[in-house]
Design an enzyme around this catalytic site. Structure first.
Site, mmCIF file in Angstrom:
data_model
loop_
_atom_site.group_PDB
_atom_site.id
_atom_site.type_symbol
_atom_site.label_atom_id
_atom_site.label_comp_id
_atom_site.label_asym_id
_atom_site.label_seq_id
_atom_site.Cartn_x
_atom_site.Cartn_y
_atom_site.Cartn_z
ATOM 1 C CG ASN A 106 -1.888 -1.177 1.173
ATOM 2 O OD1 ASN A 106 -2.046 -1.797 0.122
ATOM 3 N ND2 ASN A 106 -2.502 -1.499 2.299
ATOM 4 C CG ASP A 108 -2.835 3.346 2.523
ATOM 5 O OD1 ASP A 108 -1.961 3.050 3.368
ATOM 6 O OD2 ASP A 108 -3.788 2.587 2.223
ATOM 7 C CG HIS A 123 4.001 -1.658 -4.703
ATOM 8 N ND1 HIS A 123 2.837 -2.377 -4.825
ATOM 9 C CD2 HIS A 123 4.992 -2.494 -5.108
ATOM 10 C CE1 HIS A 123 3.117 -3.604 -5.272
ATOM 11 N NE2 HIS A 123 4.415 -3.694 -5.441
ATOM 12 N N GLY A 189 -5.398 -9.029 2.537
ATOM 13 C CA GLY A 189 -5.986 -7.975 1.705
ATOM 14 C C GLY A 189 -5.281 -7.727 0.394
ATOM 15 C CG ASN A 215 -8.731 -11.581 0.212
ATOM 16 O OD1 ASN A 215 -9.877 -11.315 -0.099
ATOM 17 N ND2 ASN A 215 -7.674 -11.098 -0.431
ATOM 18 N N PRO A 216 -11.610 -11.780 2.320
ATOM 19 C CG PRO A 216 -12.936 -9.856 2.188
ATOM 20 C CD PRO A 216 -11.517 -10.330 2.129
HETATM 21 C C1 BJW Z 1 -10.073 -7.302 1.520
HETATM 22 C C2 BJW Z 1 -11.012 -6.465 2.080
HETATM 23 C C3 BJW Z 1 -11.040 -6.400 3.476
HETATM 24 C C4 BJW Z 1 -11.196 -6.301 -0.053
HETATM 25 N N1 BJW Z 1 -10.183 -7.134 4.188
HETATM 26 N N2 BJW Z 1 -9.248 -8.031 2.262
HETATM 27 C C5 BJW Z 1 6.290 -12.038 -12.948
HETATM 28 C C6 BJW Z 1 5.250 -12.607 -13.637
HETATM 29 C C7 BJW Z 1 4.371 -11.819 -14.365
HETATM 30 C C8 BJW Z 1 4.517 -10.443 -14.423
HETATM 31 C C9 BJW Z 1 5.543 -9.865 -13.734
HETATM 32 C C10 BJW Z 1 6.419 -10.667 -13.024
HETATM 33 N N3 BJW Z 1 7.343 -9.843 -12.449
HETATM 34 C C11 BJW Z 1 7.041 -8.570 -12.775
HETATM 35 C C12 BJW Z 1 5.957 -8.551 -13.570
HETATM 36 C C13 BJW Z 1 5.306 -7.314 -14.140
HETATM 37 C C14 BJW Z 1 4.452 -6.587 -13.128
HETATM 38 C C15 BJW Z 1 3.313 -7.490 -12.670
HETATM 39 O O1 BJW Z 1 3.287 -8.025 -11.591
HETATM 40 N N4 BJW Z 1 2.304 -7.641 -13.494
HETATM 41 C C16 BJW Z 1 1.145 -8.465 -13.133
HETATM 42 C C17 BJW Z 1 -0.114 -7.631 -13.278
HETATM 43 C C18 BJW Z 1 1.148 -9.718 -13.951
HETATM 44 N N5 BJW Z 1 5.246 -6.143 -11.989
HETATM 45 C C19 BJW Z 1 5.952 -5.026 -12.023
HETATM 46 O O2 BJW Z 1 5.994 -4.349 -13.043
HETATM 47 C C20 BJW Z 1 6.752 -4.625 -10.804
HETATM 48 N N6 BJW Z 1 8.074 -4.298 -11.210
HETATM 49 C C21 BJW Z 1 9.003 -5.243 -11.467
HETATM 50 O O3 BJW Z 1 8.836 -6.415 -11.205
HETATM 51 O O4 BJW Z 1 10.141 -4.750 -12.062
HETATM 52 C C22 BJW Z 1 11.022 -5.696 -12.684
HETATM 53 C C23 BJW Z 1 10.342 -6.177 -13.964
HETATM 54 C C24 BJW Z 1 9.820 -5.283 -14.867
HETATM 55 C C25 BJW Z 1 9.179 -5.738 -16.020
HETATM 56 C C26 BJW Z 1 9.046 -7.096 -16.269
HETATM 57 C C27 BJW Z 1 9.558 -8.006 -15.345
HETATM 58 C C28 BJW Z 1 10.230 -7.535 -14.186
HETATM 59 C C29 BJW Z 1 6.200 -3.351 -10.177
HETATM 60 C C30 BJW Z 1 4.837 -3.527 -9.618
HETATM 61 C C31 BJW Z 1 4.329 -2.166 -9.097
HETATM 62 C C32 BJW Z 1 2.868 -2.214 -8.696
HETATM 63 N N7 BJW Z 1 2.384 -0.890 -8.513
HETATM 64 C C33 BJW Z 1 1.010 -0.680 -8.104
HETATM 65 C C34 BJW Z 1 0.674 0.824 -8.209
HETATM 66 C C35 BJW Z 1 1.287 1.622 -7.042
HETATM 67 C C36 BJW Z 1 0.908 3.056 -7.105
HETATM 68 C C37 BJW Z 1 -0.594 3.282 -6.996
HETATM 69 O O5 BJW Z 1 -1.238 2.914 -6.008
HETATM 70 O O6 BJW Z 1 -1.155 3.849 -7.939
HETATM 71 O O7 BJW Z 1 0.810 -1.173 -6.784
HETATM 72 S S1 BJW Z 1 -0.152 -1.651 -9.072
HETATM 73 C C38 BJW Z 1 -1.252 -1.980 -7.741
HETATM 74 O O8 BJW Z 1 -1.303 -3.400 -7.485
HETATM 75 C C39 BJW Z 1 -0.626 -1.332 -6.495
HETATM 76 C C40 BJW Z 1 -0.867 -2.381 -5.458
HETATM 77 O O9 BJW Z 1 0.072 -2.223 -4.400
HETATM 78 C C41 BJW Z 1 -0.692 -3.666 -6.225
HETATM 79 C C42 BJW Z 1 -1.322 -4.856 -5.577
HETATM 80 O O10 BJW Z 1 -2.698 -4.699 -5.469
HETATM 81 P P1 BJW Z 1 -3.440 -5.244 -4.171
HETATM 82 O O11 BJW Z 1 -2.941 -4.538 -2.985
HETATM 83 O O12 BJW Z 1 -3.359 -6.725 -4.153
HETATM 84 O O13 BJW Z 1 -4.930 -4.730 -4.387
HETATM 85 P P2 BJW Z 1 -6.132 -5.388 -5.208
HETATM 86 O O14 BJW Z 1 -7.125 -4.293 -5.436
HETATM 87 O O15 BJW Z 1 -5.655 -6.117 -6.394
HETATM 88 O O16 BJW Z 1 -6.759 -6.502 -4.241
HETATM 89 C C43 BJW Z 1 -7.448 -6.162 -3.069
HETATM 90 C C44 BJW Z 1 -7.754 -7.445 -2.328
HETATM 91 O O17 BJW Z 1 -8.305 -7.090 -1.064
HETATM 92 C C45 BJW Z 1 -8.753 -8.376 -3.002
HETATM 93 O O18 BJW Z 1 -8.244 -9.713 -2.973
HETATM 94 C C46 BJW Z 1 -9.999 -8.291 -2.114
HETATM 95 O O19 BJW Z 1 -10.728 -9.515 -2.026
HETATM 96 C C47 BJW Z 1 -9.392 -7.955 -0.785
HETATM 97 N N8 BJW Z 1 -10.260 -7.226 0.161
HETATM 98 N N9 BJW Z 1 -11.766 -5.890 1.068
HETATM 99 C C48 BJW Z 1 -9.335 -7.962 3.554
HETATM 100 N N10 BJW Z 1 -11.970 -5.603 4.128
#
Ligand code: BJW
Ligand code: ZN
Length: 246
Positions: A106, A108, A123, A189, A215-216
C-alpha cells in the site's frame, strides 16, 4: 456484525510460539478505512480509466496531467481517512513477537500512521513526490499539473512504484529475507496478482513457514496458504491477536 472465522488452535499455538512473524498487506487492509482497492471500479472522474493503465511510466509520458491529477485526488483522499482496526492490530502484533516485519504494497501510509515501525513500503508512498528525472524528493510543489522540479525542471511525480519499475531494493531485500526466516507468514488484503510481492508467500511456505491468508475472497495465493481466514481484515486480524495473546 460480520462473522469471525474460526481460528484453528494449531494456528493460535504457532503464533504464540513464533520467533519471527512476517506480514504482507495489500489494498484490502485499507478498504475499511474507505480507501478503494486497486482493482475496484473507479468512481466519478476516473470511472472510464483502468488503474492498471494509469499506474505506468508510459501513461505519465503520454498524459502527465491526467496521471498527476489522479494521484493528487488520491493523495487528498488518503489524508482525509484514518487507520482502521487491521492497521492497529498489526502495529500491536509487532510489539508481541520477538521478530517481525510488515511489508506493505500500500502507498497510503496508514500502517505508519497506526504505529507500525518494522515496516517496509514495497510500492512507495503516495504522500511523497519526486522528480521524474533526477529523483530528488520535493518538499513542496506548485499548483501546476504536474509541477516541475526546482533542480532540473523535469516533471514531478508521485514516489510510487509503477508497473515495469523496480521496487526499492532495500525494501524488497528485507521482505524477501523476512519471508525466508519467519515462522508464520500472514498475507492480508491482496489479490496476489502483482509481482514480485505475490511470490513472497510461496517463498515463506517453501522455507517452512505457516502461511495464513486473510481475505474475504479466494485468490491465487489461497492454494499455498495453510489457513484461509475468510473475512474483512479489520475483523479477522484483531480476532487472531485476541486468540493468541489475550
Ligand atoms: C479485503 C477487504 C477487506 C477487499 N479485508 N481483504 C512475474 C510474472 C508476471 C509479471 C511480472 C512478473 N514480475 C514482474 C511482472 C510485471 C508486473 C506485474 O506483476 N504484473 C502483473 C499484473 C502480472 N510487476 C511489475 O511491473 C513490478 N516491477 C518489477 O517487477 O520490475 C522488474 C520487472 C519489470 C518488467 C518485467 C519483469 C520484471 C512493479 C509492480 C508495481 C505495482 N504498482 C502498483 C501501483 C502503485 C501506485 C498506486 O497505487 O497507484 O501497486 S499496481 C497496484 O497493485 C498497487 C498495489 O500495491 C498492487 C497490488 O494490489 P493489491 O494490494 O493486491 O490490491 P487489489 O485491489 O488487487 O486486491 C485487493 C484485495 O483485497 C482483493 O483480494 C480483495 O478480495 C481484498 N479485500 N476488502 C481484507 N476488508
Ligand atoms: Zn529534477
Amino acid at each position: 456484525m460480520t462473522d469471525t472465522p474460526t481460528i484453528p488452535s494449531s494456528l493460535v499455538d504457532a503464533l504464540r510460539d513464533a520467533r519471527f512473524v512476517a506480514v504482507l498487506t495489500g489494498a484490502g487492509v485499507s478498504a475499511e478505512s474507505g480507501v478503494p482497492t486497486f482493482r475496484d471500479a473507479q468512481s466519478g472522474l476516473w470511472a472510464k480509466y483502468d488503474p492498471r493503465e494509469l499506474a505506468t511510466p508510459e501513461a505519465f509520458e503520454r498524459n502527465p496531467k491526467l496521471v498527476w491529477d489522479w494521484y493528487s485526488e488520491r493523495r487528498a483522499k488518503v489524508a482525509a481517512v484514518a487507520p482502521n482496526l487491521a492497521h492497529f492490530a498489526l502495529a500491536d502484533l509487532e510489539r508481541r513477537v520477538p521478530g517481525f516485519l510488515l511489508a506493505t504494497q500500500n502507498v497510503d501510509g496508514l500502517h505508519a500512521r497506526a504505529g507500525s515501525r518494522k515496516l517496509v513500503e514495497l510500492h512507495g508512498n503516495i504522500t511523497r513526490v519526486k522528480c521524474s528525472r533526477c529523483h530528488a524528493i520535493a518538499d513542496s510543489w506548485s499548483d501546476a499539473s504536474p509541477p516541475r522540479c526546482v533542480a532540473c525542471n523535469a516533471y514531478l511525480r508521485p514516489d510510487v512504484v509503477w508497473f515495469y519499475e523496480l521496487l526499492p531494493a532495500d525494501a524488497e531485500a528485507a521482505a524477501e529475507q523476512a519471508a525466508r526466516e519467519c515462522d508464520v507468514y500472514i498475507v492480508a488484503g491482496t489479490s496476489g496478482e502483482v509481482y514480485p510481492a505475490a511470490e513472497l508467500p510461496a517463498r515463506a511456505r517453501h522455507a517452512g513457514a505457516r502461511v495464513v491468508e486473510v481475505n474475504p475472497t479466494a485468490t491465487p495465493l489461497s492454494a499455498i496458504a495453510h489457513d484461509k481466514l475468510r473475512g474483512p481484515a479489520g475483523v479477522v486480524i484483531p480476532a487472531l491477536l485476541r486468540a493468541a495473546f489475550d
